[in-house]
Motif scaffolding. Structure first.
Motif, PDB file in Angstrom:
ATOM      1  N   THR A  74       3.226   1.567  -9.398  1.00 27.92           N
ATOM      2  CA  THR A  74       1.900   1.668  -8.814  1.00 27.92           C
ATOM      3  C   THR A  74       1.578   3.145  -8.639  1.00 27.92           C
ATOM      4  O   THR A  74       2.430   3.914  -8.191  1.00 27.92           O
ATOM      5  CB  THR A  74       1.829   0.956  -7.444  1.00 27.92           C
ATOM      6  OG1 THR A  74       2.333  -0.367  -7.573  1.00 27.92           O
ATOM      7  CG2 THR A  74       0.404   0.900  -6.934  1.00 27.92           C
ATOM      8  N   ALA A  75       0.346   3.535  -8.990  1.00 28.49           N
ATOM      9  CA  ALA A  75      -0.065   4.937  -8.869  1.00 28.49           C
ATOM     10  C   ALA A  75      -1.132   5.063  -7.789  1.00 28.49           C
ATOM     11  O   ALA A  75      -2.042   4.231  -7.687  1.00 28.49           O
ATOM     12  CB  ALA A  75      -0.608   5.438 -10.205  1.00 28.49           C
ATOM     13  N   THR A 102       4.867   4.962  -7.266  1.00 26.34           N
ATOM     14  CA  THR A 102       6.004   4.265  -6.669  1.00 26.34           C
ATOM     15  C   THR A 102       6.613   3.373  -7.737  1.00 26.34           C
ATOM     16  O   THR A 102       5.907   2.657  -8.442  1.00 26.34           O
ATOM     17  CB  THR A 102       5.594   3.423  -5.440  1.00 26.34           C
ATOM     18  OG1 THR A 102       4.597   2.490  -5.813  1.00 26.34           O
ATOM     19  CG2 THR A 102       5.083   4.311  -4.316  1.00 26.34           C
ATOM     20  N   ALA A 103       7.912   3.485  -7.896  1.00 23.35           N
ATOM     21  CA  ALA A 103       8.671   2.636  -8.814  1.00 23.35           C
ATOM     22  C   ALA A 103       9.542   1.746  -7.947  1.00 23.35           C
ATOM     23  O   ALA A 103      10.495   2.205  -7.326  1.00 23.35           O
ATOM     24  CB  ALA A 103       9.511   3.472  -9.759  1.00 23.35           C
ATOM     25  N   SER A 104       9.183   0.475  -7.865  1.00 26.41           N
ATOM     26  CA  SER A 104       9.874  -0.475  -6.991  1.00 26.41           C
ATOM     27  C   SER A 104      10.795  -1.341  -7.831  1.00 26.41           C
ATOM     28  O   SER A 104      10.341  -2.039  -8.740  1.00 26.41           O
ATOM     29  CB  SER A 104       8.855  -1.349  -6.264  1.00 26.41           C
ATOM     30  OG  SER A 104       7.913  -0.541  -5.597  1.00 26.41           O
ATOM     31  N   GLN A 139       0.841  -1.194   0.000  1.00 24.62           N
ATOM     32  CA  GLN A 139       0.000   0.000   0.000  1.00 24.62           C
ATOM     33  C   GLN A 139       0.878   1.247   0.000  1.00 24.62           C
ATOM     34  O   GLN A 139       2.085   1.158   0.145  1.00 24.62           O
ATOM     35  CB  GLN A 139      -0.913   0.001   1.217  1.00 24.62           C
ATOM     36  CG  GLN A 139      -0.164  -0.045   2.534  1.00 24.62           C
ATOM     37  CD  GLN A 139      -1.084  -0.322   3.711  1.00 24.62           C
ATOM     38  OE1 GLN A 139      -2.185  -0.813   3.551  1.00 24.62           O
ATOM     39  NE2 GLN A 139      -0.633   0.003   4.899  1.00 24.62           N
ATOM     40  N   MET A 140       0.254   2.385  -0.166  1.00 24.85           N
ATOM     41  CA  MET A 140       0.985   3.653  -0.118  1.00 24.85           C
ATOM     42  C   MET A 140       1.490   3.848   1.309  1.00 24.85           C
ATOM     43  O   MET A 140       0.736   3.712   2.271  1.00 24.85           O
ATOM     44  CB  MET A 140       0.066   4.805  -0.525  1.00 24.85           C
ATOM     45  CG  MET A 140       0.747   6.121  -0.691  1.00 24.85           C
ATOM     46  SD  MET A 140      -0.433   7.366  -1.301  1.00 24.85           S
ATOM     47  CE  MET A 140       0.672   8.712  -1.642  1.00 24.85           C
ATOM     48  N   HIS A 186      -6.863   6.292   3.320  1.00 20.69           N
ATOM     49  CA  HIS A 186      -6.274   7.600   3.012  1.00 20.69           C
ATOM     50  C   HIS A 186      -5.825   7.729   1.555  1.00 20.69           C
ATOM     51  O   HIS A 186      -5.404   8.794   1.132  1.00 20.69           O
ATOM     52  CB  HIS A 186      -5.080   7.872   3.924  1.00 20.69           C
ATOM     53  CG  HIS A 186      -5.482   8.116   5.336  1.00 20.69           C
ATOM     54  ND1 HIS A 186      -4.654   7.836   6.390  1.00 20.69           N
ATOM     55  CD2 HIS A 186      -6.618   8.597   5.892  1.00 20.69           C
ATOM     56  CE1 HIS A 186      -5.253   8.148   7.515  1.00 20.69           C
ATOM     57  NE2 HIS A 186      -6.450   8.604   7.233  1.00 20.69           N
ATOM     58  N   PHE A 187      -5.906   6.656   0.804  1.00 19.66           N
ATOM     59  CA  PHE A 187      -5.468   6.685  -0.593  1.00 19.66           C
ATOM     60  C   PHE A 187      -6.267   5.670  -1.385  1.00 19.66           C
ATOM     61  O   PHE A 187      -6.937   4.803  -0.815  1.00 19.66           O
ATOM     62  CB  PHE A 187      -3.972   6.370  -0.697  1.00 19.66           C
ATOM     63  CG  PHE A 187      -3.637   5.015  -0.153  1.00 19.66           C
ATOM     64  CD1 PHE A 187      -3.695   3.884  -0.961  1.00 19.66           C
ATOM     65  CD2 PHE A 187      -3.306   4.846   1.180  1.00 19.66           C
ATOM     66  CE1 PHE A 187      -3.410   2.635  -0.452  1.00 19.66           C
ATOM     67  CE2 PHE A 187      -3.020   3.593   1.693  1.00 19.66           C
ATOM     68  CZ  PHE A 187      -3.081   2.488   0.873  1.00 19.66           C
ATOM     69  N   GLU A 188      -6.173   5.789  -2.684  1.00 22.59           N
ATOM     70  CA  GLU A 188      -6.740   4.775  -3.569  1.00 22.59           C
ATOM     71  C   GLU A 188      -5.779   4.563  -4.725  1.00 22.59           C
ATOM     72  O   GLU A 188      -5.094   5.488  -5.151  1.00 22.59           O
ATOM     73  CB  GLU A 188      -8.128   5.192  -4.071  1.00 22.59           C
ATOM     74  CG  GLU A 188      -8.160   6.518  -4.786  1.00 22.59           C
ATOM     75  CD  GLU A 188      -9.564   7.010  -5.080  1.00 22.59           C
ATOM     76  OE1 GLU A 188     -10.528   6.473  -4.511  1.00 22.59           O
ATOM     77  OE2 GLU A 188      -9.690   7.944  -5.878  1.00 22.59           O
ATOM     78  N   ARG A 189      -5.722   3.329  -5.192  1.00 19.92           N
ATOM     79  CA  ARG A 189      -4.913   3.039  -6.371  1.00 19.92           C
ATOM     80  C   ARG A 189      -5.639   3.586  -7.588  1.00 19.92           C
ATOM     81  O   ARG A 189      -6.863   3.523  -7.666  1.00 19.92           O
ATOM     82  CB  ARG A 189      -4.704   1.542  -6.535  1.00 19.92           C
ATOM     83  CG  ARG A 189      -3.750   0.967  -5.538  1.00 19.92           C
ATOM     84  CD  ARG A 189      -3.572  -0.518  -5.787  1.00 19.92           C
ATOM     85  NE  ARG A 189      -2.768  -1.075  -4.721  1.00 19.92           N
ATOM     86  CZ  ARG A 189      -1.708  -1.821  -4.924  1.00 19.92           C
ATOM     87  NH1 ARG A 189      -1.316  -2.123  -6.138  1.00 19.92           N
ATOM     88  NH2 ARG A 189      -1.029  -2.287  -3.914  1.00 19.92           N
ATOM     89  N   VAL A 190      -4.885   4.120  -8.526  1.00 19.52           N
ATOM     90  CA  VAL A 190      -5.484   4.640  -9.752  1.00 19.52           C
ATOM     91  C   VAL A 190      -4.828   3.978 -10.955  1.00 19.52           C
ATOM     92  O   VAL A 190      -3.693   3.512 -10.884  1.00 19.52           O
ATOM     93  CB  VAL A 190      -5.371   6.185  -9.845  1.00 19.52           C
ATOM     94  CG1 VAL A 190      -6.216   6.849  -8.776  1.00 19.52           C
ATOM     95  CG2 VAL A 190      -3.941   6.648  -9.738  1.00 19.52           C
TER      96      VAL A 190
END
Length: 182
Positions: A73-74, A62-64, A34-35, A102-106
Motif C-alpha cells: 500500500t502506498a 507499507t509491505a505487509s 490506514q497509515m 493526514h494521508f491519502e492512498r496513492v
C-alpha cells in the motif's frame, strides 16, 4: 513491529547524486487499515530533515507480510499530515490529534519494465533483526553497490554463531564406552 528506527543521515553515494528519492518502504507483519501515526511522524521527519525529499512527491509504502500473501500500500502525506507529524512527540499507537485526513492512498504500479539496483551498507550487514536496535539518530554509515545478503545470512547474526562455538565440547570421547549417550 510498528516503530521504525532510522538514522537522520540518508544514504549518500555518487550514483545517487542525479536521482530523485521516491520514498521509503516499511515492512510489517500485518496489514493496517490506514497509515500508522508512527509512519506519518517518521515520513514527516524524513521530509523535514532532507532537502531533496519533496513532500508532494515522496511516499511511504507499507509491505505487509501476512500468512500466504504480501500486500503493498502506498501513502502520501497531506499538508496537515506533514505539519502534524513534524510536531508529534507521542509515538504511541493512538496519539492525540492523529487523523485519517493526514494521508491519502496513492496509486502504485508494479512493472518489470524498469531496471534498478541495490545499495547495501558498506559494512555488509543490512539486517539488524537478530542484533537488537543498533540504529541511532546520529549514526554515520556508507553504502555501496551490491546485492543484499540473504535474511538469515551469518553476517547478520554473529552472536548466534558465537553461542555455538562456546557450546562445542572439544574433549575426545571415551574409547572404552560402548554407548556414548549414557
Amino acid at each position: 513491529h510498528q516503530q521504525v528506527h532510522l538514522p537522520k543521515q540518508l544514504p549518500d553515494h555518487e550514483i545517487l547524486d542525479d536521482m530523485e528519492p521516491l520514498g521509503w518502504i516499511h515492512t510489517q507483519p500485518n496489514e493496517l487499515a490506514q497509515m500508522s501515526p508512527i509512519d506519518v511522524t517518521m515520513h514527516s521527519r524524513i521530509v523535514q530533515d532532507n532537502k531533496p525529499w519533496d513532500g508532494e512527491r515522496t511516499i511511504c509504502i507499507t509491505a505487509s507480510f501476512t500468512p500466504g500473501s504480501c500486500s503493498l500500500t502506498a501513502y502520501r502525506l497531506t499538508p496537515s499530515g506533514y505539519e502534524w507529524g513534524r510536531a508529534n512527540k507521542d509515538l504511541s499507537a493512538n496519539p492525540p490529534g492523529y487523523s485519517p485526513s493526514h494521508f491519502e492512498r496513492v496509486q502504485m504500479l508494479l512493472s518489470d519494465r524498469f531496471a534498478g539496483f541495490f545499495m547495501v551498507p558498506d559494512t555488509g550487514s543490512w539486517n539488524y533483526s537478530f542484533m537488537g536496535v543498533r540504529h541511532s539518530e546520529n549514526m554515520k554509515y556508507g553504502v555501496t553497490l551490491g546485492i543484499p545478503k540473504e535474511f538469515y545470512h551469518e553476517i547478520h547474526r554473529p552472536a548466534h554463531f558465537l553461542n555455538f562455538s562456546g557450546a562445542e565440547d572439544t574433549s575426545a570421547p571415551d574409547a572404552e564406552r560402548e554407548d556414548l549417550f549414557r
